[in-house]
Design a protein around this motif. Sequence first.
Motif, PDB file in Angstrom:
ATOM      1  N   GLN A 144       0.839  -1.197   0.000  1.00  0.00           N
ATOM      2  CA  GLN A 144       0.000   0.000   0.000  1.00  0.00           C
ATOM      3  C   GLN A 144       0.874   1.247   0.000  1.00  0.00           C
ATOM      4  O   GLN A 144       1.880   1.328   0.712  1.00  0.00           O
ATOM      5  N   HIS A 145       0.483   2.233  -0.808  1.00  0.00           N
ATOM      6  CA  HIS A 145       1.177   3.513  -0.906  1.00  0.00           C
ATOM      7  C   HIS A 145       0.194   4.607  -0.499  1.00  0.00           C
ATOM      8  O   HIS A 145      -0.871   4.724  -1.101  1.00  0.00           O
ATOM      9  N   LEU A 146       0.557   5.409   0.490  1.00  0.00           N
ATOM     10  CA  LEU A 146      -0.298   6.516   0.915  1.00  0.00           C
ATOM     11  C   LEU A 146       0.064   7.775   0.142  1.00  0.00           C
ATOM     12  O   LEU A 146       1.242   8.101  -0.011  1.00  0.00           O
ATOM     13  N   VAL A 147      -0.946   8.476  -0.333  1.00  0.00           N
ATOM     14  CA  VAL A 147      -0.732   9.708  -1.090  1.00  0.00           C
ATOM     15  C   VAL A 147      -0.342  10.827  -0.127  1.00  0.00           C
ATOM     16  O   VAL A 147      -1.011  11.055   0.874  1.00  0.00           O
ATOM     17  N   VAL A 148       0.755  11.521  -0.460  1.00  0.00           N
ATOM     18  CA  VAL A 148       1.181  12.670   0.342  1.00  0.00           C
ATOM     19  C   VAL A 148       1.062  13.978  -0.434  1.00  0.00           C
ATOM     20  O   VAL A 148       1.167  15.048   0.149  1.00  0.00           O
ATOM     21  N   GLY A 149       0.841  13.884  -1.746  1.00  0.00           N
ATOM     22  CA  GLY A 149       0.694  15.089  -2.551  1.00  0.00           C
ATOM     23  C   GLY A 149       0.091  14.769  -3.900  1.00  0.00           C
ATOM     24  O   GLY A 149       0.143  13.631  -4.364  1.00  0.00           O
ATOM     25  N   SER A 150      -0.507  15.771  -4.502  1.00  0.00           N
ATOM     26  CA  SER A 150      -1.074  15.599  -5.843  1.00  0.00           C
ATOM     27  C   SER A 150      -0.932  16.905  -6.607  1.00  0.00           C
ATOM     28  O   SER A 150      -0.761  17.973  -6.011  1.00  0.00           O
ATOM     29  N   SER A 151      -0.982  16.790  -7.928  1.00  0.00           N
ATOM     30  CA  SER A 151      -0.905  17.987  -8.761  1.00  0.00           C
ATOM     31  C   SER A 151      -1.617  17.730 -10.077  1.00  0.00           C
ATOM     32  O   SER A 151      -1.787  16.580 -10.488  1.00  0.00           O
ATOM     33  N   ARG A 152      -2.003  18.800 -10.714  1.00  0.00           N
ATOM     34  CA  ARG A 152      -2.619  18.738 -12.036  1.00  0.00           C
ATOM     35  C   ARG A 152      -1.599  19.233 -13.048  1.00  0.00           C
ATOM     36  O   ARG A 152      -0.799  20.115 -12.747  1.00  0.00           O
ATOM     37  N   ALA A 153      -1.661  18.638 -14.243  1.00  0.00           N
ATOM     38  CA  ALA A 153      -0.709  19.040 -15.279  1.00  0.00           C
ATOM     39  C   ALA A 153      -1.345  18.848 -16.646  1.00  0.00           C
ATOM     40  O   ALA A 153      -2.317  18.117 -16.800  1.00  0.00           O
ATOM     41  N   SER A 154      -0.756  19.487 -17.638  1.00  0.00           N
ATOM     42  CA  SER A 154      -1.134  19.267 -19.031  1.00  0.00           C
ATOM     43  C   SER A 154      -0.037  18.456 -19.684  1.00  0.00           C
ATOM     44  O   SER A 154       1.140  18.632 -19.377  1.00  0.00           O
ATOM     45  N   VAL A 155      -0.417  17.561 -20.571  1.00  0.00           N
ATOM     46  CA  VAL A 155       0.554  16.735 -21.274  1.00  0.00           C
ATOM     47  C   VAL A 155       1.137  17.560 -22.408  1.00  0.00           C
ATOM     48  O   VAL A 155       0.407  18.130 -23.214  1.00  0.00           O
ATOM     49  N   SER A 156       2.444  17.628 -22.490  1.00  0.00           N
ATOM     50  CA  SER A 156       3.120  18.413 -23.505  1.00  0.00           C
ATOM     51  C   SER A 156       2.713  17.966 -24.907  1.00  0.00           C
ATOM     52  O   SER A 156       2.695  16.779 -25.208  1.00  0.00           O
ATOM     53  N   GLY A 157       2.354  18.910 -25.756  1.00  0.00           N
ATOM     54  CA  GLY A 157       1.970  18.612 -27.133  1.00  0.00           C
ATOM     55  C   GLY A 157       0.597  17.988 -27.252  1.00  0.00           C
ATOM     56  O   GLY A 157       0.263  17.404 -28.274  1.00  0.00           O
ATOM     57  N   SER A 158      -0.205  18.097 -26.204  1.00  0.00           N
ATOM     58  CA  SER A 158      -1.520  17.459 -26.203  1.00  0.00           C
ATOM     59  C   SER A 158      -2.509  18.355 -25.480  1.00  0.00           C
ATOM     60  O   SER A 158      -2.126  19.243 -24.733  1.00  0.00           O
ATOM     61  N   THR A 159      -3.769  18.093 -25.703  1.00  0.00           N
ATOM     62  CA  THR A 159      -4.797  18.806 -24.955  1.00  0.00           C
ATOM     63  C   THR A 159      -5.232  17.995 -23.744  1.00  0.00           C
ATOM     64  O   THR A 159      -6.077  18.421 -22.979  1.00  0.00           O
ATOM     65  N   ASP A 160      -4.641  16.796 -23.548  1.00  0.00           N
ATOM     66  CA  ASP A 160      -4.996  15.950 -22.416  1.00  0.00           C
ATOM     67  C   ASP A 160      -4.606  16.612 -21.096  1.00  0.00           C
ATOM     68  O   ASP A 160      -3.652  17.378 -21.031  1.00  0.00           O
ATOM     69  N   ALA A 161      -5.348  16.275 -20.057  1.00  0.00           N
ATOM     70  CA  ALA A 161      -5.084  16.788 -18.721  1.00  0.00           C
ATOM     71  C   ALA A 161      -4.798  15.613 -17.796  1.00  0.00           C
ATOM     72  O   ALA A 161      -5.395  14.551 -17.940  1.00  0.00           O
ATOM     73  N   THR A 162      -3.890  15.797 -16.852  1.00  0.00           N
ATOM     74  CA  THR A 162      -3.529  14.714 -15.956  1.00  0.00           C
ATOM     75  C   THR A 162      -3.597  15.154 -14.499  1.00  0.00           C
ATOM     76  O   THR A 162      -3.500  16.339 -14.181  1.00  0.00           O
ATOM     77  N   ILE A 163      -3.768  14.144 -13.643  1.00  0.00           N
ATOM     78  CA  ILE A 163      -3.635  14.333 -12.203  1.00  0.00           C
ATOM     79  C   ILE A 163      -2.569  13.342 -11.760  1.00  0.00           C
ATOM     80  O   ILE A 163      -2.629  12.158 -12.101  1.00  0.00           O
ATOM     81  N   ILE A 164      -1.596  13.829 -10.999  1.00  0.00           N
ATOM     82  CA  ILE A 164      -0.504  12.993 -10.513  1.00  0.00           C
ATOM     83  C   ILE A 164      -0.625  12.900  -8.996  1.00  0.00           C
ATOM     84  O   ILE A 164      -0.721  13.917  -8.304  1.00  0.00           O
ATOM     85  N   TYR A 165      -0.656  11.666  -8.496  1.00  0.00           N
ATOM     86  CA  TYR A 165      -0.723  11.389  -7.064  1.00  0.00           C
ATOM     87  C   TYR A 165       0.614  10.784  -6.655  1.00  0.00           C
ATOM     88  O   TYR A 165       1.038   9.789  -7.231  1.00  0.00           O
ATOM     89  N   LYS A 166       1.283  11.374  -5.645  1.00  0.00           N
ATOM     90  CA  LYS A 166       2.609  10.898  -5.233  1.00  0.00           C
ATOM     91  C   LYS A 166       2.580  10.389  -3.796  1.00  0.00           C
ATOM     92  O   LYS A 166       1.864  10.930  -2.961  1.00  0.00           O
ATOM     93  N   ASP A 167       3.394   9.342  -3.562  1.00  0.00           N
ATOM     94  CA  ASP A 167       3.584   8.880  -2.196  1.00  0.00           C
ATOM     95  C   ASP A 167       4.876   9.496  -1.645  1.00  0.00           C
ATOM     96  O   ASP A 167       5.494  10.324  -2.303  1.00  0.00           O
ATOM     97  N   GLY A 168       5.301   9.102  -0.480  1.00  0.00           N
ATOM     98  CA  GLY A 168       6.482   9.694   0.139  1.00  0.00           C
ATOM     99  C   GLY A 168       7.802   9.196  -0.412  1.00  0.00           C
ATOM    100  O   GLY A 168       8.859   9.705  -0.051  1.00  0.00           O
ATOM    101  N   SER A 169       7.783   8.196  -1.308  1.00  0.00           N
ATOM    102  CA  SER A 169       9.040   7.648  -1.829  1.00  0.00           C
ATOM    103  C   SER A 169       9.210   7.924  -3.324  1.00  0.00           C
ATOM    104  O   SER A 169       9.885   7.167  -4.018  1.00  0.00           O
ATOM    105  N   ASN A 170       8.579   8.976  -3.814  1.00  0.00           N
ATOM    106  CA  ASN A 170       8.668   9.377  -5.222  1.00  0.00           C
ATOM    107  C   ASN A 170       8.063   8.383  -6.198  1.00  0.00           C
ATOM    108  O   ASN A 170       8.400   8.384  -7.374  1.00  0.00           O
ATOM    109  N   GLU A 171       7.206   7.509  -5.719  1.00  0.00           N
ATOM    110  CA  GLU A 171       6.422   6.679  -6.625  1.00  0.00           C
ATOM    111  C   GLU A 171       5.131   7.440  -6.880  1.00  0.00           C
ATOM    112  O   GLU A 171       4.699   8.255  -6.068  1.00  0.00           O
ATOM    113  N   ALA A 172       4.516   7.198  -8.042  1.00  0.00           N
ATOM    114  CA  ALA A 172       3.374   8.026  -8.418  1.00  0.00           C
ATOM    115  C   ALA A 172       2.371   7.269  -9.274  1.00  0.00           C
ATOM    116  O   ALA A 172       2.717   6.310  -9.961  1.00  0.00           O
TER     117      ALA A 172
END
Length: 154
Positions: free
Chosen positions: A39-67
């Motif tokens: 199990q990985h607990l989320v410690v942070g999240s962010s929104r981003a746009s994919v370069s060269g695309s109109t797609d949108a992403t949400i990134i959820y990160k744990d404390g060990s740089n896994e996402a």
Amino acid sequence: MKKIRLIMLASAILLFAACTKDGSDPVIPKNSWTLNSTQHLVVGSSRASVSGSTDATIIYKDGSNEAVTLGFKALPTANATYELVEAGTSLSDNQCHLSVTNATNNLLFKGNTASVEVIIGENKKIIVTIPEVNVAPVISGTALKFKAALYETN
């Protein structure tokens, strides 16, 4: 005497009825994902746009740089069920992609489509529930079991 017993019985029934819990709060799972049995607990999240695309992403990160990264054609604005599809598929309005970055690999969703529940919470934060699905390394390797209950923290 019968009246007193009847009054006591009625009082007891009213007392117990007053203790019922109507409208109890829903159970919110931990903000986490599981990869195989880890199990990985989320410690942070962010929104981003994919370069060269109109797609949108949400990134959820744990404390060990896994996402975990979820990609949408556009960020959800209403509660809905999205269809999880394999990477490389052009996204329609109700579809999303999934990738997982761990210490050794970049893993992508593999297999048949799956239903992903999306809820818009307070302050337009996106809450996502992903059932157990397979993710596998981009090039080759063993598929791993993945499931998640994720919500934005920032």
